[in-house]
Design a protein around this motif. Structure first.
Motif, PDB file in Angstrom:
ATOM      1  N   UNK A  58      15.064  -0.224  48.376  1.00 14.21           N
ATOM      2  CA  UNK A  58      13.907  -0.785  49.235  1.00 14.21           C
ATOM      3  C   UNK A  58      13.692  -1.634  49.422  1.00 14.21           C
ATOM      4  N   UNK A  59      13.374  -2.106  51.235  1.00 13.60           N
ATOM      5  CA  UNK A  59      13.282  -3.856  51.778  1.00 13.60           C
ATOM      6  C   UNK A  59      11.995  -3.794  52.022  1.00 13.60           C
ATOM      7  N   UNK A  60      11.520  -4.352  51.212  1.00 14.00           N
ATOM      8  CA  UNK A  60      10.231  -5.318  51.456  1.00 14.00           C
ATOM      9  C   UNK A  60       9.283  -3.632  50.770  1.00 14.00           C
ATOM     10  N   UNK A  61       8.570  -3.383  51.594  1.00 18.85           N
ATOM     11  CA  UNK A  61       7.703  -1.964  51.473  1.00 18.85           C
ATOM     12  C   UNK A  61       8.613  -0.387  51.739  1.00 18.85           C
ATOM     13  N   UNK A  62       9.748  -0.673  52.340  1.00 17.65           N
ATOM     14  CA  UNK A  62      10.132   0.352  53.051  1.00 17.65           C
ATOM     15  C   UNK A  62      11.374   0.600  52.275  1.00 17.65           C
ATOM     16  N   UNK A  63      11.254   2.152  51.753  1.00 12.33           N
ATOM     17  CA  UNK A  63      12.301   2.852  51.137  1.00 12.33           C
ATOM     18  C   UNK A  63      13.690   3.359  52.178  1.00 12.33           C
ATOM     19  N   UNK A  64      14.607   2.547  52.014  1.00 13.04           N
ATOM     20  CA  UNK A  64      15.714   3.195  53.630  1.00 13.04           C
ATOM     21  C   UNK A  64      16.208   3.977  52.461  1.00 13.04           C
ATOM     22  N   UNK A  65      17.490   4.408  50.819  1.00 16.18           N
ATOM     23  CA  UNK A  65      17.046   5.159  50.399  1.00 16.18           C
ATOM     24  C   UNK A  65      16.464   5.707  49.245  1.00 16.18           C
ATOM     25  N   UNK A  66      16.861   7.055  49.319  1.00 15.91           N
ATOM     26  CA  UNK A  66      15.776   7.428  47.724  1.00 15.91           C
ATOM     27  C   UNK A  66      15.912   8.567  47.311  1.00 15.91           C
ATOM     28  N   UNK A  67      16.400   8.334  45.915  1.00 19.77           N
ATOM     29  CA  UNK A  67      16.916   8.906  45.131  1.00 19.77           C
ATOM     30  C   UNK A  67      18.216  10.002  45.581  1.00 19.77           C
ATOM     31  N   UNK A  68      19.469   9.226  46.071  1.00 22.19           N
ATOM     32  CA  UNK A  68      19.782  10.360  46.610  1.00 22.19           C
ATOM     33  C   UNK A  68      21.058  11.229  45.532  1.00 22.19           C
ATOM     34  N   UNK A  69      21.487  11.799  45.479  1.00 24.27           N
ATOM     35  CA  UNK A  69      22.206  12.174  44.473  1.00 24.27           C
ATOM     36  C   UNK A  69      24.031  12.417  45.404  1.00 24.27           C
ATOM     37  N   UNK A  70      24.703  12.382  44.640  1.00 21.43           N
ATOM     38  CA  UNK A  70      26.121  12.571  45.739  1.00 21.43           C
ATOM     39  C   UNK A  70      27.521  12.438  44.903  1.00 21.43           C
TER      40      UNK A  70
END
Lengths: 324, 294, 386, 261
Positions: D12-24
């Motif tokens: 997350x950047x500041x309050x913004x979650x750009x990538x969340x719980x990614x499985x790959x």
């Protein structure tokens, strides 16, 4: 072309040795008078200063405003050592010691600060140089504001020649090597450089340390030629002076720095009768270069016969190149 | 204890000056990421304008202050338009070198016209020479004026930045110039306005210092300029509250170092603080981490 | 490799050009023809431009007077003026240029001891005297290796003034305890402070506290507040008027009431302008007093004010005397060469200048009497002989 | 056998979650696509994998040359040396350097010689430099840029610049190559050429490839598996056919269409 060694001898060593011998003869014949000799000395010192700063700022892209600080360290080390051990061994030892201490300080300062963004580095290096100057002003062993004198004079044309040519060649060898290309990659695009495996912090610190070393050597040359050193000679304006040479010649061009050192000596001589306006013109020069020819005389190219007829085309969209 | 209180009063007055200058640095940095090296010299020009008004035109303190602010406003905008605007798309190094050039130009042009020697503001109106003894702590009228005028200007600045249209434009441009442009904000005018505001504050600081120390010279802006910049970095560059915090912190630090250790090391300590801040918290005390866009 | 070669070629061309411009200047000059050339090698820009500029003002005024009076043996003085940028290396370079290319008979300046020291080796080698009106460090004219044959000055040296001030503090104020506030960026200030400390403590006094400010400092509140918390009888403030004026004012504003002593660096109208009504109980060692009714002094002050619309300061006066001193030497020299002038200057006896009448001693220092200038507790100006 | 294993990756950047719980997960030799609407967080995933940003939470485990290492939060250069190469969506070449130098800098990271050799031109310098130069030239030939070796990178056409980025990434000898929109701005012919090239280098260099691409025909044509990212979350994964028919994917892309209309 066939034999690279022969070619190197013809294009590099022969002209160098000739230059050395001719100037030596001219000095002895009295054609090059005392004033010319001092001017040559100043030019040589400025070349070493400019080339070493160019390594840091021009090739590695790290904006340093503290080069006078390294110069001060080298100057004081050389002066202190030669004043105690007044011999050629003391002189060489002092010169080396100055370079090494300067390099060490550069390393210690560079390690933390070079992680910062460009303009912060500028301020951090400025701060470093100011601290060095203030300490030199307040230490007992550096004799405070009065500085050190008389410093034994060991620098002569031979030493100037050897040290100047040697410094330029070593720095040239560096920038045209694996380590140098890494540094240039850092300047061009730090994130891309990291992505292909360049340890950017290491690269920056290495270039900064080497630049500091030669800054120190230049300081030693200075101390051992000009009799007197004082802390105030190594202030902010000195750093700016060096920067102007680098910028005028072109960030990232060693031959540019060499030519600019000559050019500024000439300009300085011509402006000598006008002390009131000298600094004003100097300031205007800086602004005008940045607005109309920010790449300096030679940009980041080296002077070469191949360059002249535009055999290498390049788009003139320097304005679009990325900052920082 | 009395001595400490006295030193803090001294530091507060000094810090106000740094804070006023630091505000200009921080606003300009916030909007175009430029360390405006010439800012300290705008402050110097302000001091000379104040000198000229008070000594040669026999104007009062307030009139002189306003005129100096006006002249510096114009100067700031001219510098921005002539020297920095053509370089909007250049490398940072190029702009920074230009800023150094402008700084030298102002210093030596001033020296050319008025000479290198110190000038004094002369005899001040008697009310400004008063001083008050508050429980053993001596507070001079000039200190009160400096602190008062600074705080007033800072309040006005906060109002402009927070409540007016142009202030909102400033904030928008410093967030994202391209987006602001798309929303119909004139980026160029906003940048000029930022320079105008910062320069006006520097001009005011110049007059205040002239009155406070009663001595000005063409190179007087160099060191306070650097220290104000350090103050801005300390608080978090680009942040207006950061500049205030930094200004007062540096002012207090300097005073305490002179008062309890040695004046020899005040400047070294300030630069040392800078290097420590840059190493441990490069975004400043109030700043947050932002990394370059990839 | 070709690049290096071309770089070298360019360098050689540059060198040739340099030879061109400087050589041109050198050959165009007539060899000491109708004029007597005197070099001015002063700090006209940079950190200490103030001192250089002020010295040059005095020198130029004196040169005009000498020329108006018919010059030296019918030849006018021609001043060749260069700017050292307050840089010692530049001072060396320019001294060399003045001596070898402009072929001046004597070089005056630089103003600071550091700059002056940097030119002395050149003077010794080229056998052209260098004279300063303000290089006060003890070791300028004489050091462990003996007297510098070609170096002269018209000012006191540091230990002379520092010692005089310490004695004055004891005699006039019965001072037992003193504090020292010096200028850390000035060797002049350090020299005075060292001499004061030595003499004062040798006489049984005690230095209670010592601090230093950097050149250009504005804020003395902190250090004065610190001093205020201590017991002492006098403040010794060996610095220049630029900072001293501010320091005095801030001290008095804060209620620091002890006498403040200084050196000839105080001698400028700016001191009184800065300190204003707070210039009370302040004393300094000086070469002369502007209140001195000696016509030499009064004429100088009048002429200076007429030319520059300002009151002269110590640098102005010393610059003025330095040129007169050199002109006197040149006129007495049997051979009009650097060496001839050197001999004449070394033999100077009873030279009557604005800043005092003096002989040159065996260490090439002027033997001068010191004058104490004081502003008493009511701010009234007075002077007394030391 | 998997060479890349990403679990619960979040940034997350500041309050913004750009990538969340990614499985790959990527298996050895696979060619996998990473798609999603604009602003879905694809490039952020790349930046996390290559260390440009440290992850806020989650793990990244990379196995190559028989070594398994956790690379989350490591420095980019260290991740590169571990065997992950990448290109950039917004092209980050060393513009003022020649095409050859661009590749040499990447290549020399595996051809080290010590500093004294550089400074003093000690024996061995020439040979080491020749090896770097020759190696770089070979890669240029592979990417059809051999004839442009002495050009400045800034003077190349858009398509050539993208090729050069790939050549430079290959020069780091990666086992996993991350391509960020390699076909962006290319015409169909160029895209077709590039598609062939990608398959070829994958084979010749034994690479595993993760690819961000907007050109769906390219993605569907060469990718064996596809991850779909929207608002930082993996909303679907599987073979091209599975993904194509996933209603959530259609919705995400339709939503985007609507936004743009």
């Amino acid at each position: 072309m066939k034999n690279p060694l022969v070619r190197q001898a013809l294009t590099l060593w022969v002209p160098l040795v000739l230059t050395y011998v001719i100037v030596l003869l001219l000095v002895q014949a009295g054609v090059v008078d005392a004033y010319m000799q001092v001017t040559i000395a100043t030019i040589c010192i400025n070349i070493v200063l400019a080339v070493s700063l160019n390594l840091i700022t021009g090739f590695t892209g790290q904006f340093s405003l503290g080069h006078a600080g390294f110069m001060a360290i080298g100057a004081y080390a050389t002066a202190l050592v030669t004043m105690r051990f007044d011999s050629i061994v003391g002189f060489i030892g002092g010169l080396l010691l100055g370079g090494i201490i300067a390099a060490l300080v550069g390393f210690l300062i560079g390690l933390p600060t070079l992680r910062l963004r460009g303009d912060y580095i500028a301020i951090a290096t400025l701060g470093m140089a100011e601290i060095i100057r203030i300490l030199l002003q307040n230490f007992e062993f550096t004799n405070g504001a009065a500085g050190l004198s008389p410093v034994p004079q060991y620098m002569d044309w031979t030493w100037f020649f050897v040290l100047t040519v040697g410094s330029v060649m070593l720095i040239r060898n560096f920038v045209r090597s694996r380590q140098g290309r890494d540094a240039i990659a850092v300047r061009e695009d730090e994130i891309a450089a990291e992505s292909i495996g360049v340890n950017t912090t290491r690269s920056k610190v290495l270039a900064f340390t080497i630049g500091a070393f030669f800054g120190g050597v230049a300081g030693g040359m200075y101390a051992s030629y000009f009799y007197v050193i004082k802390p105030e000679q190594f202030g902010f304006l000195k750093s700016i002076d060096i920067l102007v040479i680098v910028v005028l010649g072109g960030l990232g061009s060693l031959s540019g720095s060499v030519i600019a050192a000559f050019l500024l000596a000439i300009i300085s001589t011509l402006l000598q009768p006008f002390p009131g306006v000298r600094m004003i013109l100097y300031a205007l020069l800086l602004i005008v270069i940045m607005i109309f020819r920010p790449q300096g005389l030679l940009g980041n190219r080296e002077l070469s016969l191949r360059l002249l007829p535009g055999l290498r085309k390049r788009r003139r969209d320097d304005a679009g190149t990325e900052a920082a | 204890m009395e001595q400490l209180a006295q030193q803090l009063v001294n530091g507060l007055a000094l810090g106000s000056i740094y804070a006023l200058i630091a505000l200009g640095y921080t606003m300009v940095y916030g909007i175009i990421q430029l360390i405006n090296f010439a800012h300290g010299d705008v402050y110097m020009v302000g001091a000379y304008v104040g000198y000229f008004c008070m000594v040669h035109l026999n104007l009062g303190f307030v009139e002189s202050l306003v005129i100096a602010m006006a002249v510096c406003t114009v100067l700031g905008v001219v510098i921005e338009r002539v020297a920095y605007k053509p370089l909007r798309k250049s490398t940072r190094i190029a702009v920074l070198i230009t800023a150094i050039g402008v700084s030298l130009l102002l210093e030596y042009t001033m020296m050319f016209f008025v000479g290198a020697d110190t000038r004094t503001y002369g005899v001040l109106p008697p009310f400004m020479e008063q001083s008050f003894n508050v429980g053993g702590v001596l507070i001079t009228m000039k200190q009160i004026i400096i602190i008062g005028v600074s705080v007033l200007l800072m309040v006005v600045l906060q109002y402009i930045v927070r409540r007016t249209k142009v202030g909102k434009a400033m904030r928008a441009v410093s967030q994202d110039a391209d987006a602001a442009r798309l929303m119909g904000i004139s980026v160029d005018n906003t940048i000029s306005f930022t320079f105008a505001l910062g320069s006006a504050l520097a001009g005011a600081a110049g007059v205040l210092v002239g009155v406070y120390y009663n001595a000005i010279n063409p190179l007087m802006g160099v060191l306070p300029g650097l220290k104000a910049f350090i103050a801005a970095v300390f608080g978090g560059i680009g942040l207006i509250p950061g500049a205030l915090l930094g200004g007062y912190f540096i002012g207090a630090a300097e005073t305490l170092v002179s008062g309890y250790w040695s004046s020899l090391y005040t400047d070294a300590v300030v630069f040392g603080i800078l290097i420590l801040v840059l190493i441990f918290k490069p975004t400043g005390l109030l700043g947050s981490n932002v990394r370059e866009k990839v | 490799m070709k690049r290096i070669l071309t770089g070298l070629a360019a360098a050689t061309v540059g060198l040739a050009m340099l030879a061109g411009c400087s050589g041109g200047a050198g050959t165009a000059q007539a060899p000491q023809g109708d004029t007597i050339k005197i070099g001015l090698n002063y700090e006209l820009s940079g950190d200490v431009a103030t001192y250089g500029e002020a010295s040059v003002q005095g020198i130029e005024l004196a040169a005009e007077e000498v020329n108006a009076a018919g010059g030296i043996d019918g030849k006018k003085i021609e001043l060749v003026k260069y700017d050292t940028k307050s840089d010692a290396a530049e001072a060396t370079t320019l001294a060399t240029k003045l001596m070898t290319q402009d072929k001046v008979i004597t070089v005056i300046g630089p103003a600071t001891s550091g700059g002056m020291k940097a030119t002395i080796p050149v003077a010794e080698r080229q056998k052209v005297p260098v004279v300063s009106g303000s290089a006060t460090a003890d070791d300028v004219t004489v050091d462990g290796n003996g007297v510098k044959q070609f170096a002269f000055r018209t000012c006191f040296n540091d230990s002379f003034q520092g010692t005089a001030a310490a004695n004055y503090a004891v005699k006039k104020f019965s001072a037992k305890k003193a504090v020292i506030l010096r200028d850390s960026s000035s060797d002049y200030s350090k020299g005075l402070a060292d001499a004061f400390r030595e003499t004062f403590t040798a006489g049984g006094g005690e230095i209670v506290s010592e601090d230093a400010y950097a050149k250009g400092a504005d804020n003395f509140n902190a250090v004065m507040t610190k001093f205020k918390g201590q017991q002492f009888d006098v403040i010794y403030l060996p610095g220049y008027y630029t900072e001293a004026g501010k320091a005095i004012k801030q001290a008095r504003d804060l209620g620091v009431t002890q006498p403040i002593l200084g050196g000839d660096g105080f001698d400028s109208p700016v001191l009184a302008e800065q300190a204003g009504a707070q210039l009370k109980d302040v004393y300094f060692t000086n070469h002369y007093s502007s209140a001195d009714q000696d016509p030499k002094v009064q004429d100088f002050i009048k002429a200076f004010e007429a030319k520059y619309s300002a009151e002269p300061n110590a640098f102005n006066a010393l610059g003025y005397d330095t040129l007169k001193f050199v002109a006197d030497g040149v006129s007495r020299a049997t051979e009009k060469t650097g060496e001839g002038v050197q001999r004449a200057l070394a033999e100077t006896k009873g030279f009557a200048g604005v800043t005092g009448t003096f002989d040159v001693d065996e260490n090439h220092n002027p033997v001068k009497a010191v004058v104490f200038i004081g502003y008493d507790k009511d701010g009234k100006l007075f002077s007394e002989k030391g | 056998m998997s060479i890349l294993d990403v679990k619960q990756l979040t940034r997350s950047f500041g309050g913004l979650t750009a990538v969340s719980h990614v499985d790959l997960t990527l298996d050895q030799g696979e060619l996998v696509g990473l798609i999603g609407p604009n602003g879905a967080g694809k490039t952020t995933v790349f930046n996390l994998l290559t260390g440009v940003y440290p992850p806020s939470s989650g793990t990244i485990v990379f196995s190559a040359h028989g070594q398994t290492t956790s690379i989350g939060g490591k420095a980019p250069y260290a991740i590169c040396r571990a065997g992950i190469g990448r290109t950039f969506q917004n092209i980050r070449l060393f513009k003022e350097l020649t095409v050859l130098e661009n590749v040499m800098i990447a290549f020399q990271q595996n051809q080290r010689y010590p500093l004294p050799t550089s400074l003093l031109r000690l024996p061995g310098f020439g040979r080491a430099e020749d090896e770097i130069r020759d190696g770089a030239r070979e890669l240029l030939e592979v990417m059809h840029l051999g004839h442009k070796a002495e050009e400045y990178a800034v003077n190349l056409s858009y398509g050539e610049q993208r090729h050069l980025e790939i050549a430079r990434a290959l020069a780091t000898r990666p086992t996993l190559l991350l391509l960020d929109e390699p076909a962006a701005g290319m015409n169909p012919t160029e895209t077709a050429n590039l598609t062939r090239l990608i398959t070829q280098i994958r084979q010749d260099f034994g690479l595993t490839i993760l690819l961000i691409e907007h050109d769906m025909s390219l993605v569907m044509q060469i990718c064996e598996r596809i991850y779909v990212l929207d608002h930082g979350i993996v909303i679907a994964s599987g073979t091209p056919d599975e993904v194509r028919s996933d209603p959530k994917v259609i919705e995400a892309y339709l939503g985007e269409e609507v936004d743009h209309a």
